[in-house]
Design a protein around this motif. Structure first.
Motif, PDB file in Angstrom:
ATOM      1  N   ASP A  84       0.816   4.247  -6.383  1.00 37.88           N
ATOM      2  CA  ASP A  84      -0.376   3.667  -7.005  1.00 37.88           C
ATOM      3  C   ASP A  84      -0.721   4.336  -8.328  1.00 37.88           C
ATOM      4  O   ASP A  84      -1.773   4.081  -8.903  1.00 37.88           O
ATOM      5  CB  ASP A  84      -1.570   3.708  -6.041  1.00 37.88           C
ATOM      6  N   GLN A 137      -0.291  -8.804  -3.648  1.00 37.07           N
ATOM      7  CA  GLN A 137      -0.242  -7.893  -2.512  1.00 37.07           C
ATOM      8  C   GLN A 137       0.060  -8.663  -1.229  1.00 37.07           C
ATOM      9  O   GLN A 137       0.909  -8.261  -0.443  1.00 37.07           O
ATOM     10  CB  GLN A 137      -1.557  -7.128  -2.362  1.00 37.07           C
ATOM     11  N   GLY A 175       2.504  -0.606 -12.601  1.00 35.65           N
ATOM     12  CA  GLY A 175       1.669  -0.398 -11.427  1.00 35.65           C
ATOM     13  C   GLY A 175       2.307  -0.978 -10.171  1.00 35.65           C
ATOM     14  O   GLY A 175       3.465  -1.410 -10.172  1.00 35.65           O
ATOM     15  N   GLN A 176       1.526  -0.988  -9.109  1.00 40.54           N
ATOM     16  CA  GLN A 176       2.014  -1.489  -7.822  1.00 40.54           C
ATOM     17  C   GLN A 176       2.456  -2.946  -7.908  1.00 40.54           C
ATOM     18  O   GLN A 176       3.478  -3.310  -7.320  1.00 40.54           O
ATOM     19  CB  GLN A 176       0.932  -1.358  -6.748  1.00 40.54           C
ATOM     20  N   GLY A 200       0.799  -1.224   0.000  1.00 47.35           N
ATOM     21  CA  GLY A 200       0.000   0.000   0.000  1.00 47.35           C
ATOM     22  C   GLY A 200       0.827   1.268   0.000  1.00 47.35           C
ATOM     23  O   GLY A 200       0.309   2.350  -0.294  1.00 47.35           O
TER      24      GLY A 200
END
Length: 173
Positions: free
Chosen positions: A26, A109, A73-74, A22
């Motif tokens: 992002d 994640q 992206g992440q 997180g």
């Protein structure tokens, strides 16, 4: 004296923490930004800078998912960070198997956060701090525990050898 310089490096190493998923950007990052971000997080740990050609190679080999419209992206950033760290211990074939085993059980994640948490816990143990243990299946938890400990021990021993070598070279002059 080499021990003071090494102690300063070791202190920085123990204070350095990898970002959780997180905390990764992002917004879609272009290649230069990805390389910069990856090096910001991994260079102290690995002692090596990631390059554009390395990232391109990781994508071509299927270690990192393809960017969308040249933006990473992440998930891709997390993958690049893990590949950069793991390749100091394993061949890229083993890194691919390692990441496949983790991602078969967990989302990217979850896998990334579990790895980062385990790494930060091992660093904290080495520095005398303690953190609660992360939860995962016994196989994945043991794999991550062994890998993070090996990476930390390898990097600290390399830095100590370098400090000792630098000290010897200075004494010889």
């Amino acid at each position: 004296m080499f021990t003071e310089e090494f102690k300063r490096w070791l202190h920085r190493f123990h204070q350095h923490q990898l970002p959780l998923f997180g905390e990764l950007s992002d917004i879609g990052l272009y290649m230069d930004q990805v390389v910069s971000e990856t090096n910001r997080y991994t260079k102290l740990i690995t002692g090596v800078e990631v390059t554009k050609s390395m990232v391109n190679s990781y994508v071509k080999q299927g270690l990192v998912t393809r960017p969308e419209k040249k933006r990473y992206g992440q998930i891709q950033l997390a993958q690049i960070i893990l590949v950069s760290l793991l390749k100091t211990l394993y061949s890229l074939d083993i890194v691919h198997q390692y990441l496949s085993a983790m991602s078969a059980e967990l989302s990217w994640q979850e896998a990334y956060d579990l790895w980062v948490t385990a790494f930060d816990e091992r660093v904290a143990e080495k520095s005398g701090q303690s953190h609660p243990a992360a939860q995962a299946s016994p196989a994945v938890a043991e794999l991550i525990k062994l890998t993070t400990a090996a990476l930390i021990n390898q990097r600290i021993s390399e830095a100590l050898v370098q400090a000792m070598t630098d000290s010897t070279e200075i004494a010889d002059k």
